[in-house]
Each structure stands twice: as structure tokens, then as C-alpha cells.
Design a protein around this motif. Structure first.
Motif, PDB file in Angstrom:
ATOM      1  N   LYS A  89       0.871  -1.170   0.000  1.00 46.15           N
ATOM      2  CA  LYS A  89       0.000   0.000   0.000  1.00 46.15           C
ATOM      3  C   LYS A  89       0.908   1.219   0.000  1.00 46.15           C
ATOM      4  O   LYS A  89       1.426   1.613   1.028  1.00 46.15           O
ATOM      5  N   VAL A  90       1.110   1.793  -1.151  1.00 49.01           N
ATOM      6  CA  VAL A  90       2.094   2.864  -1.306  1.00 49.01           C
ATOM      7  C   VAL A  90       1.818   4.029  -0.372  1.00 49.01           C
ATOM      8  O   VAL A  90       2.727   4.647   0.180  1.00 49.01           O
ATOM      9  N   ALA A  91       0.544   4.313  -0.147  1.00 47.57           N
ATOM     10  CA  ALA A  91       0.179   5.474   0.672  1.00 47.57           C
ATOM     11  C   ALA A  91       0.229   5.174   2.156  1.00 47.57           C
ATOM     12  O   ALA A  91      -0.070   6.021   2.970  1.00 47.57           O
ATOM     13  N   ASN A  92       0.613   3.932   2.523  1.00 48.07           N
ATOM     14  CA  ASN A  92       0.568   3.548   3.929  1.00 48.07           C
ATOM     15  C   ASN A  92       1.869   2.865   4.335  1.00 48.07           C
ATOM     16  O   ASN A  92       1.889   1.726   4.768  1.00 48.07           O
ATOM     17  N   GLU A  93       2.983   3.556   4.165  1.00 52.27           N
ATOM     18  CA  GLU A  93       4.264   3.010   4.563  1.00 52.27           C
ATOM     19  C   GLU A  93       4.354   2.926   6.082  1.00 52.27           C
ATOM     20  O   GLU A  93       4.104   3.905   6.785  1.00 52.27           O
ATOM     21  N   ARG A  94       4.722   1.754   6.583  1.00 53.32           N
ATOM     22  CA  ARG A  94       4.899   1.562   8.017  1.00 53.32           C
ATOM     23  C   ARG A  94       6.379   1.432   8.327  1.00 53.32           C
ATOM     24  O   ARG A  94       7.105   0.697   7.667  1.00 53.32           O
ATOM     25  N   ILE A  95       6.808   2.124   9.363  1.00 49.23           N
ATOM     26  CA  ILE A  95       8.201   2.015   9.778  1.00 49.23           C
ATOM     27  C   ILE A  95       8.403   0.679  10.481  1.00 49.23           C
ATOM     28  O   ILE A  95       7.697   0.340  11.434  1.00 49.23           O
ATOM     29  N   ALA A  96       9.374  -0.102  10.012  1.00 42.40           N
ATOM     30  CA  ALA A  96       9.697  -1.386  10.620  1.00 42.40           C
ATOM     31  C   ALA A  96      10.662  -1.211  11.788  1.00 42.40           C
ATOM     32  O   ALA A  96      10.532  -1.878  12.814  1.00 42.40           O
ATOM     33  N   PHE A  97      11.621  -0.318  11.608  1.00 43.46           N
ATOM     34  CA  PHE A  97      12.608  -0.102  12.674  1.00 43.46           C
ATOM     35  C   PHE A  97      13.353   1.201  12.444  1.00 43.46           C
ATOM     36  O   PHE A  97      13.368   1.745  11.329  1.00 43.46           O
ATOM     37  N   ILE A  98      13.980   1.679  13.509  1.00 40.48           N
ATOM     38  CA  ILE A  98      14.955   2.767  13.436  1.00 40.48           C
ATOM     39  C   ILE A  98      16.186   2.292  14.197  1.00 40.48           C
ATOM     40  O   ILE A  98      16.101   1.996  15.398  1.00 40.48           O
ATOM     41  N   TRP A  99      17.311   2.168  13.506  1.00 40.45           N
ATOM     42  CA  TRP A  99      18.560   1.709  14.120  1.00 40.45           C
ATOM     43  C   TRP A  99      19.655   2.757  13.933  1.00 40.45           C
ATOM     44  O   TRP A  99      19.763   3.380  12.882  1.00 40.45           O
ATOM     45  N   LYS A 100      20.478   2.909  14.968  1.00 39.49           N
ATOM     46  CA  LYS A 100      21.727   3.668  14.836  1.00 39.49           C
ATOM     47  C   LYS A 100      22.827   2.650  14.587  1.00 39.49           C
ATOM     48  O   LYS A 100      23.082   1.785  15.423  1.00 39.49           O
ATOM     49  N   VAL A 101      23.475   2.755  13.438  1.00 42.01           N
ATOM     50  CA  VAL A 101      24.422   1.736  13.011  1.00 42.01           C
ATOM     51  C   VAL A 101      25.815   2.348  12.875  1.00 42.01           C
ATOM     52  O   VAL A 101      25.997   3.348  12.170  1.00 42.01           O
ATOM     53  N   SER A 102      26.788   1.732  13.542  1.00 45.29           N
ATOM     54  CA  SER A 102      28.193   2.114  13.389  1.00 45.29           C
ATOM     55  C   SER A 102      28.873   1.075  12.506  1.00 45.29           C
ATOM     56  O   SER A 102      28.533  -0.114  12.550  1.00 45.29           O
ATOM     57  N   PHE A 103      29.839   1.507  11.735  1.00 43.72           N
ATOM     58  CA  PHE A 103      30.423   0.586  10.764  1.00 43.72           C
ATOM     59  C   PHE A 103      31.849   0.993  10.419  1.00 43.72           C
ATOM     60  O   PHE A 103      32.272   2.149  10.606  1.00 43.72           O
ATOM     61  N   THR A 104      32.601   0.023   9.933  1.00 44.29           N
ATOM     62  CA  THR A 104      33.895   0.263   9.302  1.00 44.29           C
ATOM     63  C   THR A 104      33.744  -0.153   7.835  1.00 44.29           C
ATOM     64  O   THR A 104      32.645  -0.501   7.397  1.00 44.29           O
ATOM     65  N   LYS A 105      34.821  -0.158   7.123  1.00 42.74           N
ATOM     66  CA  LYS A 105      34.749  -0.559   5.720  1.00 42.74           C
ATOM     67  C   LYS A 105      34.441  -2.045   5.578  1.00 42.74           C
ATOM     68  O   LYS A 105      33.863  -2.490   4.583  1.00 42.74           O
ATOM     69  N   THR A 106      34.809  -2.826   6.614  1.00 46.00           N
ATOM     70  CA  THR A 106      34.702  -4.283   6.500  1.00 46.00           C
ATOM     71  C   THR A 106      33.549  -4.898   7.271  1.00 46.00           C
ATOM     72  O   THR A 106      33.173  -6.039   6.999  1.00 46.00           O
ATOM     73  N   GLN A 107      32.959  -4.180   8.251  1.00 42.59           N
ATOM     74  CA  GLN A 107      31.898  -4.793   9.028  1.00 42.59           C
ATOM     75  C   GLN A 107      31.060  -3.768   9.787  1.00 42.59           C
ATOM     76  O   GLN A 107      31.476  -2.616   9.970  1.00 42.59           O
ATOM     77  N   ILE A 108      29.868  -4.209  10.204  1.00 45.84           N
ATOM     78  CA  ILE A 108      29.013  -3.418  11.083  1.00 45.84           C
ATOM     79  C   ILE A 108      29.483  -3.659  12.516  1.00 45.84           C
ATOM     80  O   ILE A 108      29.553  -4.808  12.965  1.00 45.84           O
ATOM     81  N   THR A 109      29.815  -2.610  13.230  1.00 49.54           N
ATOM     82  CA  THR A 109      30.418  -2.764  14.559  1.00 49.54           C
ATOM     83  C   THR A 109      29.445  -2.521  15.709  1.00 49.54           C
ATOM     84  O   THR A 109      29.728  -2.884  16.857  1.00 49.54           O
ATOM     85  N   ASP A 110      28.278  -1.943  15.420  1.00 51.41           N
ATOM     86  CA  ASP A 110      27.307  -1.723  16.491  1.00 51.41           C
ATOM     87  C   ASP A 110      25.947  -1.401  15.876  1.00 51.41           C
ATOM     88  O   ASP A 110      25.870  -0.709  14.853  1.00 51.41           O
ATOM     89  N   ILE A 111      24.895  -1.938  16.501  1.00 46.93           N
ATOM     90  CA  ILE A 111      23.527  -1.621  16.092  1.00 46.93           C
ATOM     91  C   ILE A 111      22.733  -1.300  17.353  1.00 46.93           C
ATOM     92  O   ILE A 111      22.560  -2.149  18.222  1.00 46.93           O
ATOM     93  N   ASN A 112      22.266  -0.076  17.429  1.00 44.22           N
ATOM     94  CA  ASN A 112      21.462   0.362  18.577  1.00 44.22           C
ATOM     95  C   ASN A 112      20.013   0.543  18.116  1.00 44.22           C
ATOM     96  O   ASN A 112      19.727   1.408  17.297  1.00 44.22           O
ATOM     97  N   GLU A 113      19.117  -0.281  18.636  1.00 40.47           N
ATOM     98  CA  GLU A 113      17.711  -0.204  18.250  1.00 40.47           C
ATOM     99  C   GLU A 113      17.042   0.978  18.951  1.00 40.47           C
ATOM    100  O   GLU A 113      16.924   1.007  20.170  1.00 40.47           O
ATOM    101  N   VAL A 114      16.580   1.933  18.161  1.00 40.13           N
ATOM    102  CA  VAL A 114      15.907   3.116  18.693  1.00 40.13           C
ATOM    103  C   VAL A 114      14.389   2.905  18.709  1.00 40.13           C
ATOM    104  O   VAL A 114      13.701   3.331  19.633  1.00 40.13           O
ATOM    105  N   TYR A 115      13.884   2.221  17.693  1.00 46.35           N
ATOM    106  CA  TYR A 115      12.432   2.010  17.569  1.00 46.35           C
ATOM    107  C   TYR A 115      12.168   0.689  16.865  1.00 46.35           C
ATOM    108  O   TYR A 115      12.839   0.345  15.887  1.00 46.35           O
ATOM    109  N   ASN A 116      11.212  -0.081  17.388  1.00 48.80           N
ATOM    110  CA  ASN A 116      10.806  -1.346  16.774  1.00 48.80           C
ATOM    111  C   ASN A 116       9.331  -1.244  16.401  1.00 48.80           C
ATOM    112  O   ASN A 116       8.470  -1.168  17.268  1.00 48.80           O
ATOM    113  N   GLY A 117       9.041  -1.232  15.109  1.00 57.53           N
ATOM    114  CA  GLY A 117       7.665  -1.093  14.652  1.00 57.53           C
ATOM    115  C   GLY A 117       7.003  -2.403  14.295  1.00 57.53           C
ATOM    116  O   GLY A 117       5.911  -2.415  13.729  1.00 57.53           O
ATOM    117  N   SER A 118       7.659  -3.533  14.629  1.00 55.27           N
ATOM    118  CA  SER A 118       7.108  -4.840  14.288  1.00 55.27           C
ATOM    119  C   SER A 118       5.799  -5.094  15.028  1.00 55.27           C
ATOM    120  O   SER A 118       5.666  -4.775  16.208  1.00 55.27           O
TER     121      SER A 118
END
Length: 252
Positions: A89-118
């Protein structure tokens, strides 16, 4: 935390037309591959690009992701990722999540969940709609549960729909089984089964000795409903618990 979430949502509205392009596989390959895998193949594939000590937050809904939007952060090598469910439903986008993600060139180093819309009940809704459409029936749905529902799994074959409502902390499992039948309720009666009557006069059978669960059976039209609570659930289960669930499925 609520204020922070509101701030993030305000930023989303402000920059809704400006999404960071994910075409930077050369400069941020881990982040690019992580986002690509998460949207196309799911968390299991995305784990390949995450540091071993970092967990990807659980998305407790089977609805696929439509897209992931990236917003800049005040910190270097950090982005705010906003995932959207694909509800078709194009007019009804639901947010699934909001994450703060830290990363380097080779990997994701941290994921902080700010919001869970599941919403795990979306799994129930989608499974019921699919069964109803296939069999041209209306399924009765429970509104009373023996515990707080944290997860919902579904399974269906040609004639049967199974919905499992779970609570991880209680090891709780409540299962609803719906199947088409040509038999009456009396055909299912065992020696130790106890008859009950639901609030609308529908006859029901309580089966306390069914091995994996205590369960209640009742019939509406051509559908047989089996309401069961696993004996492994960390709370005392009585016939009254099952009757409350069954009666919540019956319209007043």
C-alpha cells in the motif's frame, strides 16, 4: 527515549524526499552489503557483514521490507537506518525499525535499536486472509490470550491453518488450529473429554489428556476449531483459560 524517537520521526518527515543512495559499495562495502542483504534476503544473510559480538535486532513480523532509508548522524561512520515494511500500500508506509548503526569498511560494529515497529499480529492477519480467500470462509479470531503475545508463527496446507501465539519469557505456546471437516463434534469425543457450552450455545469438548497440550474443540459451520495451550507453558492451565479464548472468538 520517546523524545528521541519523535525527533527521529520529525527528521524523517523533513528529509522524506532525500534518501542516501546505497550505491557506494566501494567506499562502504560492509554497510552496502548489509543493507542489500537485509532487504533482499533477510537477517541470516545480513549477519555475514556484522561483527561477531553484535546482534541484529529481531524483526518479529514476516512482512518483507520495502526499503531502508539512511539518514546522516553527527558521528563519523554512523548512520541512522529507517526500515519500511512492504504492505503493498504505497500510501501507507509503516516504519519497521529505526537503528543507529556504526560501521567500518569491512563490518558493522554496532547496532542500537531506537524504535521497533514490528507487529507480530500482522502474521496472523496475513495467514487468515490467505486461508479465507482460498476457502471462501470467515475465520473466527481470538481476542483473549493466556499471556502477552510476543511472537506469532503460522503454517497452512490444503485444508488446515495453524497459528501459534508465543511468549518467549513464559515458554508459552497457544495454538489455534482451523480445519475444514465433514464430521460432527461427537466424532472427536474421547472417554475422558468434558463437554462445555460456549456463550452462544455452541457445544465444545475439553480434552485435558491430549499429550502435548490441553485443548478445546468446537465447530462453526464447516470449520473445526482447536484451541490448545502447551503444557510446557509456565503457568497453570485450566479449562476456564481455554473457554475464555473460545468465547472471545464468538460475537456477542
Amino acid at each position: 527515549m520517546k523524545q528521541f524517537i519523535c525527533l527521529i520521526l520529525a527528521i524523517v518527515l523533513l528529509f522524506s524526499g532525500t534518501r542516501i543512495a546505497w550505491g557506494y559499495s566501494d567506499t562502504r562495502p560492509a554497510l552496502y552489503n548489509f543493507v542489500h542483504s537485509l532487504t533482499r534476503m533477510g537477517s541470516e544473510q545480513a549477519e555475514k557483514y556484522v561483527s561477531p559480538n553484535v546482534d541484529i535486532p529481531e524483526i518479529r513480523e514476516d512482512t518483507p521490507l520495502l526499503t531502508i532509508q539512511g539518514l546522516p548522524s553527527s558521528k563519523e561512520n554512523e548512520l541512522i537506518l529507517i526500515g519500511y515494511f512492504n504492505d503493498k500500500k504505497v500510501a501507507n508506509e509503516r516504519i519497521a525499525f529505526i537503528w543507529k548503526v556504526s560501521f567500518t569498511k569491512t563490518q558493522i560494529t554496532d547496532i542500537n535499536e531506537v524504535y521497533n515497529g514490528s507487529n507480530p499480529f500482522m502474521n496472523e492477519i496475513q495467514a487468515i486472509e490467505k486461508y479465507e480467500k482460498r476457502h471462501h470462509v470467515d475465520i473466527l479470531k481470538p481476542t483473549n490470550f493466556p499471556f502477552e503475545v510476543t511472537h506469532i508463527d503460522t503454517q497452512q496446507d490444503k485444508d488446515t491453518l495453524i497459528i501459534r501465539y508465543r511468549n518467549d519469557k513464559l515458554s508459552g505456546l497457544f495454538q489455534l488450529k482451523v480445519t475444514e471437516t465433514n464430521h460432527s463434534l461427537e466424532n472427536y469425543k474421547g472417554i475422558k473429554d468434558v463437554p462445555y457450552t460456549l456463550k452462544n450455545g455452541t457445544k465444545a469438548l475439553y480434552q485435558p489428556n491430549y499429550f502435548p497440550a490441553k485443548q478445546l474443540l468446537f465447530q462453526q459451520g464447516k470449520l473445526m476449531y482447536t484451541v490448545g495451550i502447551s503444557k510446557a507453558t509456565k503457568k497453570d492451565i485450566t479449562a476456564n483459560d481455554l473457554l475464555k479464548i473460545a468465547n472471545s472468538m464468538i460475537s456477542n
